[in-house]
Design a protein around this motif. Sequence first.
Motif, PDB file in Angstrom:
ATOM      1  N   THR A   1       0.844  -1.193   0.000  1.00  0.00           N
ATOM      2  CA  THR A   1       0.000   0.000   0.000  1.00  0.00           C
ATOM      3  C   THR A   1       0.880   1.243   0.000  1.00  0.00           C
ATOM      4  O   THR A   1       1.965   1.268   0.587  1.00  0.00           O
ATOM      5  CB  THR A   1      -0.949   0.020   1.201  1.00  0.00           C
ATOM      6  OG1 THR A   1      -0.194  -0.022   2.421  1.00  0.00           O
ATOM      7  CG2 THR A   1      -1.890  -1.193   1.161  1.00  0.00           C
TER       8      THR A   1
ATOM      9  N   GLN B   1      -7.665  -0.112  -2.317  1.00  0.00           N
ATOM     10  CA  GLN B   1      -6.704  -1.132  -1.895  1.00  0.00           C
ATOM     11  C   GLN B   1      -7.378  -2.484  -1.694  1.00  0.00           C
ATOM     12  O   GLN B   1      -6.870  -3.519  -2.167  1.00  0.00           O
ATOM     13  CB  GLN B   1      -6.008  -0.671  -0.616  1.00  0.00           C
ATOM     14  CG  GLN B   1      -5.098   0.534  -0.831  1.00  0.00           C
ATOM     15  CD  GLN B   1      -4.627   1.178   0.455  1.00  0.00           C
ATOM     16  OE1 GLN B   1      -4.926   0.689   1.551  1.00  0.00           O
ATOM     17  NE2 GLN B   1      -3.895   2.279   0.350  1.00  0.00           N
ATOM     18  N   TYR B   2      -8.511  -2.493  -1.014  1.00  0.00           N
ATOM     19  CA  TYR B   2      -9.237  -3.751  -0.815  1.00  0.00           C
ATOM     20  C   TYR B   2      -9.641  -4.364  -2.157  1.00  0.00           C
ATOM     21  O   TYR B   2      -9.487  -5.569  -2.372  1.00  0.00           O
ATOM     22  CB  TYR B   2     -10.479  -3.527   0.043  1.00  0.00           C
ATOM     23  CG  TYR B   2     -10.210  -3.447   1.533  1.00  0.00           C
ATOM     24  CD1 TYR B   2      -9.625  -4.498   2.218  1.00  0.00           C
ATOM     25  CD2 TYR B   2     -10.566  -2.315   2.270  1.00  0.00           C
ATOM     26  CE1 TYR B   2      -9.384  -4.431   3.586  1.00  0.00           C
ATOM     27  CE2 TYR B   2     -10.331  -2.230   3.635  1.00  0.00           C
ATOM     28  CZ  TYR B   2      -9.748  -3.291   4.274  1.00  0.00           C
ATOM     29  OH  TYR B   2      -9.501  -3.223   5.633  1.00  0.00           O
TER      30      TYR B   2
ATOM     31  N   ASP C   1       1.094  -4.028   4.243  1.00  0.00           N
ATOM     32  CA  ASP C   1       0.204  -2.921   4.604  1.00  0.00           C
ATOM     33  C   ASP C   1       1.083  -1.835   5.224  1.00  0.00           C
ATOM     34  O   ASP C   1       1.355  -1.837   6.421  1.00  0.00           O
ATOM     35  CB  ASP C   1      -0.855  -3.424   5.582  1.00  0.00           C
ATOM     36  CG  ASP C   1      -1.788  -2.338   6.069  1.00  0.00           C
ATOM     37  OD1 ASP C   1      -1.723  -1.206   5.544  1.00  0.00           O
ATOM     38  OD2 ASP C   1      -2.582  -2.610   6.987  1.00  0.00           O
TER      39      ASP C   1
ATOM     40  N   LEU D   1      -5.167  -1.872   7.222  1.00  0.00           N
ATOM     41  CA  LEU D   1      -6.092  -2.828   6.630  1.00  0.00           C
ATOM     42  C   LEU D   1      -6.413  -3.963   7.601  1.00  0.00           C
ATOM     43  O   LEU D   1      -5.609  -4.309   8.458  1.00  0.00           O
ATOM     44  CB  LEU D   1      -5.490  -3.441   5.355  1.00  0.00           C
ATOM     45  CG  LEU D   1      -5.110  -2.492   4.223  1.00  0.00           C
ATOM     46  CD1 LEU D   1      -4.456  -3.281   3.091  1.00  0.00           C
ATOM     47  CD2 LEU D   1      -6.332  -1.735   3.712  1.00  0.00           C
TER      48      LEU D   1
ATOM     49  N   LEU E   1      -7.302  -7.690   6.782  1.00  0.00           N
ATOM     50  CA  LEU E   1      -7.445  -8.668   5.704  1.00  0.00           C
ATOM     51  C   LEU E   1      -7.886 -10.042   6.195  1.00  0.00           C
ATOM     52  O   LEU E   1      -7.953 -10.989   5.413  1.00  0.00           O
ATOM     53  CB  LEU E   1      -6.121  -8.790   4.944  1.00  0.00           C
ATOM     54  CG  LEU E   1      -5.645  -7.513   4.239  1.00  0.00           C
ATOM     55  CD1 LEU E   1      -4.325  -7.762   3.515  1.00  0.00           C
ATOM     56  CD2 LEU E   1      -6.699  -6.995   3.264  1.00  0.00           C
TER      57      LEU E   1
ATOM     58  N   PHE F   1     -10.580 -11.875   4.346  1.00  0.00           N
ATOM     59  CA  PHE F   1     -10.193 -12.338   3.010  1.00  0.00           C
ATOM     60  C   PHE F   1      -9.264 -13.557   3.071  1.00  0.00           C
ATOM     61  O   PHE F   1      -8.671 -13.937   2.067  1.00  0.00           O
ATOM     62  CB  PHE F   1      -9.511 -11.208   2.246  1.00  0.00           C
ATOM     63  CG  PHE F   1     -10.373  -9.987   2.102  1.00  0.00           C
ATOM     64  CD1 PHE F   1     -11.329  -9.892   1.098  1.00  0.00           C
ATOM     65  CD2 PHE F   1     -10.249  -8.928   2.994  1.00  0.00           C
ATOM     66  CE1 PHE F   1     -12.129  -8.772   0.972  1.00  0.00           C
ATOM     67  CE2 PHE F   1     -11.047  -7.798   2.875  1.00  0.00           C
ATOM     68  CZ  PHE F   1     -11.997  -7.726   1.865  1.00  0.00           C
TER      69      PHE F   1
END
Length: 230
Positions: free
Chosen positions: A40, A49-50, A68, A73, A75, A78
């Motif tokens: 990032t 970004q996501y 990151d 973030l 994550l 995910f």
Amino acid sequence: MNNAEWCDAVCRALGVPGNFTPDIWLQPKAGPPYYSNAITLSRTGLAQQYAAIVQLGAALPGGFSVKDAFDSLDLTPFGFRILFDAQWMWFDGSVVTRRATHGSWWSQVETEDELVRWEAAWAAAGSPTTSRVFLPTLLTDSSLAFFRAEDNGHIVAGCIANRSRAQVVGFSNFFAIDSDRDRYRNEAVTLVSDFAKGNPVVGYDRGAELIGLQALGFHSVGSLRVWLRS
């Protein structure tokens, strides 16, 4: 940005260059070990970004990591887990105090054979890999420098410097024998400061290495987090 530019240089030399956007650097193919596929570049732009990371997941179903850079973030939804946390470091290169080498011989790597020896020493010092990471085309870039210290014909320490467009110089990939690690770190920082020609020296680290850099005058300027999806 300095770190992303370095990662892009390594990936580009291997034939897998990344892409820069205002918010994130992306490299959508299987790349070298220890190098993330996304970094990032802004504190804002989280939605972009996501979205980019989701798209990257489709291109890399075998897994990848995300740096990151602003620790902003989450994550976990995910399928990522935290690999490690670290601190960005900043050093005023204009005030470096020159240190004696105490018999160690430092020089810049200039040939492919020297680079092969350098990478072998780097790998043996704690970064094992079954494939090449640093290719000789990197030696033709004047913004990059590989440094090594030798003792009795053996490489006992090394580091990399990279000068970015923002006129800061990155300090990375430091390694050294454990018996004299602090001294070699001091000397490596001096060399990179010389390479920086008065510009700031930057990088990131954690644990004992972070403490070692702080002892030399580096200041923490922010946190980062590396995420991994297996």
